[in-house]
Write a protein that holds these residues in place. Structure first.
Motif, short mmCIF file in Angstrom:
data_model
loop_
_atom_site.label_atom_id
_atom_site.label_comp_id
_atom_site.label_asym_id
_atom_site.label_seq_id
_atom_site.Cartn_x
_atom_site.Cartn_y
_atom_site.Cartn_z
N UNK A 137 10.01 101.59 47.99
CA UNK A 137 8.79 100.91 47.55
C UNK A 137 8.45 101.32 46.11
N UNK A 138 7.85 100.42 45.37
CA UNK A 138 7.56 100.65 43.95
C UNK A 138 6.52 101.76 43.77
N UNK A 139 6.57 102.38 42.60
CA UNK A 139 5.54 103.36 42.23
C UNK A 139 4.16 102.68 42.31
N UNK A 140 3.21 103.35 42.90
CA UNK A 140 1.87 102.78 43.06
C UNK A 140 1.63 102.14 44.41
N UNK A 141 2.71 101.95 45.20
CA UNK A 141 2.58 101.35 46.52
C UNK A 141 1.86 102.31 47.48
N UNK A 144 -2.74 107.50 54.95
CA UNK A 144 -2.18 106.71 53.85
C UNK A 144 -2.11 107.55 52.58
N UNK A 145 -1.12 107.25 51.76
CA UNK A 145 -0.99 107.90 50.45
C UNK A 145 -0.36 106.92 49.46
N UNK A 146 -0.38 107.29 48.17
CA UNK A 146 0.16 106.42 47.12
C UNK A 146 1.43 107.05 46.54
N UNK A 147 2.49 106.25 46.43
CA UNK A 147 3.75 106.74 45.87
C UNK A 147 3.61 106.94 44.37
N UNK A 148 3.96 108.15 43.89
CA UNK A 148 3.90 108.43 42.45
C UNK A 148 5.27 108.83 41.89
N UNK A 149 6.27 108.91 42.76
CA UNK A 149 7.60 109.27 42.27
C UNK A 149 8.60 109.41 43.40
N UNK A 151 7.61 110.85 46.67
CA UNK A 151 6.57 111.78 46.24
C UNK A 151 5.24 111.05 46.32
N UNK A 152 4.31 111.60 47.09
CA UNK A 152 3.06 110.90 47.37
C UNK A 152 1.86 111.68 46.87
#
Length: 303
Positions: free
Chosen positions: A273-277, A213-218, A234-235
């Motif tokens: 998906x939104x930033x932070x997803x 898992x990772x978090x979308x930042x861009x 961008x994760x």
């Protein structure tokens, strides 16, 4: 009450046998080329079965839980320890898992089960310090002499130290062949002396992909056909060792940023998906800098 006590005692006996015979089994880590030693390796197919440990009298899972195979099946096995997979065929994992969990099963139900052997932890009843090749030869001799119909030795492929500089390409070619007919992956083990139980340092499993898992930042912008849509997510992720993925200590708590461009359909590219997803993605190993390779979007985490 008596039945419960009997079941408890029976399970206790199996766990004791597991410990007395010293059959804590090897557990493979996810393949990382950076952790491979310059030694001879044996590579075999990783079958999608149930791990079965034979302690010379009983079948158990790798955690020491009993597998109640009928006598008609176990009487084929040798008077020394084996490690392998109970297997019914490609795409039939749920069936063999259900059968292995049964308290009472019949010879008919086990008729098509194969025990695919990849090691003999005690090296038969002789030398506990023999190499992997020598342990497998002991199994080969037994199978040639007794010809049990449901037991088979898994084919091993040799990779010598001089092949290690092209290891990734060798393994990818082998993995592609396995995947063609529905296989799960590869097992990669050093041909070293002695059976080393527990979490392996230099014995690996390689599947087509591993999840994380990772978090979308861009995002990056798409080109050509994808103009006006995103090209990649961008994760960001903090590397941590997990049960299946053990990473070098130098990477622990390392914050990495990487792109995921595969696995996105046109709808997701137009409405990402939104930033932070948090998302789940798949990858195949790491680069030398700890960046996941061959990443592919799977889904939004939790969906």
């Amino acid at each position: 009450m008596c039945i419960r006590i009997f079941i408890f005692l029976r399970a206790f006996v199996f766990v004791c046998a597991y410990n007395v015979f010293g059959l804590e089994v090897v557990e493979f880590r996810v393949y990382q080329q950076e952790l491979v030693d310059s030694v001879r390796y044996l590579v075999s197919e990783k079958y999608d079965g149930v791990r079965g440990v034979w302690d010379s009298k009983h079948f158990m899972t790798k955690r020491g839980n009993p597998i109640n195979a009928p006598k008609c099946f176990t009487q084929q096995l040798p008077p020394f320890a084996l490690d392998g997979e109970l297997w019914l065929g490609y795409g039939r994992f749920e069936e063999i898992q259900s059968l292995a969990n049964m308290q009472d099963s019949t010879c008919e139900q086990w008729r098509d089960v194969k025990y695919l052997v990849f090691d003999a932890p005690s090296c038969g009843i002789k030398d506990r310090q023999c190499t992997l090749s020598e342990r497998l030869e002991e199994v080969r001799i037994f199978l040639h002499t007794h010809n049990p119909p449901n037991v088979r030795l898994i084919t091993q492929h040799i990779l010598e130290p001089q092949d290690l500089h092209t290891l990734d390409s060798h393994l990818q070619a082998m993995l592609n062949e396995v995947l063609k007919y529905g296989g799960e992956g590869l097992i990669i083990r050093p041909d070293e002396r002695g059976y080393r139980a527990g979490r392996a340092k230099n014995a690996f499993k390689l599947k087509a992909y591993t999840d994380s898992e990772c978090r979308i930042i861009g995002y990056t912008q798409g080109n050509g056909r994808l103009r006006g849509k995103i090209g990649a997510l961008v994760c960001e992720q903090v590397l941590q060792s997990g049960r299946d993925v053990l990473i070098p200590s130098i990477w622990h708590n390392k914050r990495i940023t990487f792109k995921i461009g595969s696995g996105l359909n046109d709808t997701l590219r137009a409405n990402p998906p939104k930033i932070g997803t948090i998302i789940t993605y798949q990858y195949n190993g790491f680069s030398k800098n700890g960046i996941p390779k061959h990443t592919r979007f799977v889904r939004i985490y939790g969906e």
